[in-house]
Design a protein around this motif. Sequence first.
Motif, PDB file in Angstrom:
ATOM      1  N   ASP A  87       0.822  -1.210   0.000  1.00 43.79           N
ATOM      2  CA  ASP A  87       0.000   0.000   0.000  1.00 43.79           C
ATOM      3  C   ASP A  87       0.860   1.265   0.000  1.00 43.79           C
ATOM      4  N   ARG A  88       1.943   1.220   0.794  1.00 47.31           N
ATOM      5  CA  ARG A  88       2.789   2.416   0.934  1.00 47.31           C
ATOM      6  C   ARG A  88       4.015   2.408   0.027  1.00 47.31           C
ATOM      7  N   HIS A  89       4.286   1.262  -0.600  1.00 44.41           N
ATOM      8  CA  HIS A  89       5.431   1.130  -1.508  1.00 44.41           C
ATOM      9  C   HIS A  89       6.757   1.428  -0.820  1.00 44.41           C
ATOM     10  N   ILE A  90       6.915   0.842   0.385  1.00 47.48           N
ATOM     11  CA  ILE A  90       8.169   1.014   1.116  1.00 47.48           C
ATOM     12  C   ILE A  90       8.610  -0.326   1.695  1.00 47.48           C
ATOM     13  N   VAL A  91       9.906  -0.467   1.917  1.00 51.13           N
ATOM     14  CA  VAL A  91      10.455  -1.649   2.575  1.00 51.13           C
ATOM     15  C   VAL A  91      10.200  -1.508   4.074  1.00 51.13           C
ATOM     16  N   VAL A  92       9.552  -2.525   4.663  1.00 48.46           N
ATOM     17  CA  VAL A  92       9.228  -2.464   6.088  1.00 48.46           C
ATOM     18  C   VAL A  92      10.086  -3.409   6.927  1.00 48.46           C
ATOM     19  N   ALA A  93      10.794  -4.328   6.267  1.00 47.33           N
ATOM     20  CA  ALA A  93      11.671  -5.244   6.991  1.00 47.33           C
ATOM     21  C   ALA A  93      12.664  -5.859   6.015  1.00 47.33           C
ATOM     22  N   THR A  94      13.802  -6.256   6.559  1.00 44.74           N
ATOM     23  CA  THR A  94      14.797  -6.996   5.794  1.00 44.74           C
ATOM     24  C   THR A  94      15.103  -8.258   6.574  1.00 44.74           C
ATOM     25  N   LEU A  95      14.954  -9.397   5.914  1.00 43.15           N
ATOM     26  CA  LEU A  95      15.126 -10.689   6.572  1.00 43.15           C
ATOM     27  C   LEU A  95      16.374 -11.388   6.051  1.00 43.15           C
ATOM     28  N   SER A  96      17.075 -12.066   6.939  1.00 37.56           N
ATOM     29  CA  SER A  96      18.261 -12.816   6.555  1.00 37.56           C
ATOM     30  C   SER A  96      17.849 -14.218   6.105  1.00 37.56           C
ATOM     31  N   VAL A  97      18.069 -14.494   4.835  1.00 40.07           N
ATOM     32  CA  VAL A  97      17.719 -15.815   4.300  1.00 40.07           C
ATOM     33  C   VAL A  97      18.872 -16.402   3.495  1.00 40.07           C
TER      34      VAL A  97
ATOM     35  N   ARG B 133       3.540 -19.625   6.879  1.00 41.53           N
ATOM     36  CA  ARG B 133       4.956 -19.901   6.655  1.00 41.53           C
ATOM     37  C   ARG B 133       5.370 -19.588   5.225  1.00 41.53           C
ATOM     38  N   LEU B 134       6.568 -19.031   5.125  1.00 44.26           N
ATOM     39  CA  LEU B 134       7.192 -18.781   3.835  1.00 44.26           C
ATOM     40  C   LEU B 134       8.468 -19.604   3.796  1.00 44.26           C
ATOM     41  N   TYR B 135       8.614 -20.376   2.740  1.00 41.36           N
ATOM     42  CA  TYR B 135       9.779 -21.232   2.563  1.00 41.36           C
ATOM     43  C   TYR B 135      10.671 -20.606   1.500  1.00 41.36           C
ATOM     44  N   VAL B 136      11.953 -20.440   1.819  1.00 36.09           N
ATOM     45  CA  VAL B 136      12.892 -19.779   0.918  1.00 36.09           C
ATOM     46  C   VAL B 136      14.085 -20.700   0.685  1.00 36.09           C
ATOM     47  N   ALA B 137      14.322 -21.050  -0.580  1.00 38.28           N
ATOM     48  CA  ALA B 137      15.495 -21.844  -0.937  1.00 38.28           C
ATOM     49  C   ALA B 137      16.664 -20.892  -1.150  1.00 38.28           C
ATOM     50  N   ASP B 138      17.814 -21.200  -0.537  1.00 39.68           N
ATOM     51  CA  ASP B 138      19.009 -20.390  -0.717  1.00 39.68           C
ATOM     52  C   ASP B 138      20.013 -21.166  -1.551  1.00 39.68           C
ATOM     53  N   LEU B 139      20.261 -20.668  -2.748  1.00 36.80           N
ATOM     54  CA  LEU B 139      21.151 -21.309  -3.713  1.00 36.80           C
ATOM     55  C   LEU B 139      22.580 -21.427  -3.182  1.00 36.80           C
ATOM     56  N   ASN B 140      23.051 -20.414  -2.492  1.00 35.19           N
ATOM     57  CA  ASN B 140      24.432 -20.369  -2.023  1.00 35.19           C
ATOM     58  C   ASN B 140      24.711 -21.358  -0.887  1.00 35.19           C
TER      59      ASN B 140
ATOM     60  N   SER C 266      22.619 -23.837   0.173  1.00 30.76           N
ATOM     61  CA  SER C 266      21.885 -25.097   0.016  1.00 30.76           C
ATOM     62  C   SER C 266      20.948 -25.358   1.186  1.00 30.76           C
ATOM     63  N   ASP C 267      20.378 -24.289   1.727  1.00 32.96           N
ATOM     64  CA  ASP C 267      19.433 -24.371   2.834  1.00 32.96           C
ATOM     65  C   ASP C 267      18.015 -24.049   2.365  1.00 32.96           C
ATOM     66  N   LEU C 268      17.066 -24.547   3.105  1.00 37.59           N
ATOM     67  CA  LEU C 268      15.678 -24.110   3.019  1.00 37.59           C
ATOM     68  C   LEU C 268      15.414 -23.348   4.311  1.00 37.59           C
ATOM     69  N   VAL C 269      15.078 -22.074   4.193  1.00 34.66           N
ATOM     70  CA  VAL C 269      14.813 -21.243   5.358  1.00 34.66           C
ATOM     71  C   VAL C 269      13.302 -21.143   5.537  1.00 34.66           C
ATOM     72  N   VAL C 270      12.834 -21.350   6.767  1.00 38.72           N
ATOM     73  CA  VAL C 270      11.408 -21.289   7.077  1.00 38.72           C
ATOM     74  C   VAL C 270      11.155 -20.025   7.884  1.00 38.72           C
ATOM     75  N   LEU C 271      10.258 -19.171   7.364  1.00 37.63           N
ATOM     76  CA  LEU C 271       9.960 -17.887   8.008  1.00 37.63           C
ATOM     77  C   LEU C 271       8.499 -17.808   8.406  1.00 37.63           C
ATOM     78  N   SER C 272       8.219 -17.081   9.474  1.00 36.42           N
ATOM     79  CA  SER C 272       6.848 -16.743   9.838  1.00 36.42           C
ATOM     80  C   SER C 272       6.486 -15.450   9.129  1.00 36.42           C
ATOM     81  N   VAL C 273       5.409 -15.459   8.382  1.00 31.17           N
ATOM     82  CA  VAL C 273       4.966 -14.259   7.680  1.00 31.17           C
ATOM     83  C   VAL C 273       4.466 -13.215   8.672  1.00 31.17           C
TER      84      VAL C 273
END
Length: 77
Positions: free
Chosen positions: A7-17, A32-39, A41-48
């Motif tokens: 709505d505001r078109h701004i970054v509200v958080a930066t997450l380490s993945v 839950r948001l699942y993020v694959a990290d190519l570098n 080789s982890d799957l990071v699980v985040l709470s939205v």
Amino acid sequence: MSVVDLDRHIVVATLSVGLAPSALALADTDDRLYVADLNSSDLVVLSVRSLQTLGQVKVGAAPTGVAIGRRRTRLCL
């Protein structure tokens, strides 16, 4: 990874993945948001909701895609 308020078109958080997030999958039923990290080789699980890391799983070399199964009991990389 950046979280953007659409709505505001701004970054509200930066997450380490990791250094190279390559794929995302959102579980619509459990916050839950699942993020694959190519570098790393982890799957990071985040709470939205809380924007906190819930866990990390070593999944093998260079994951480039993430898909949640129809029954939401398995995730494929």
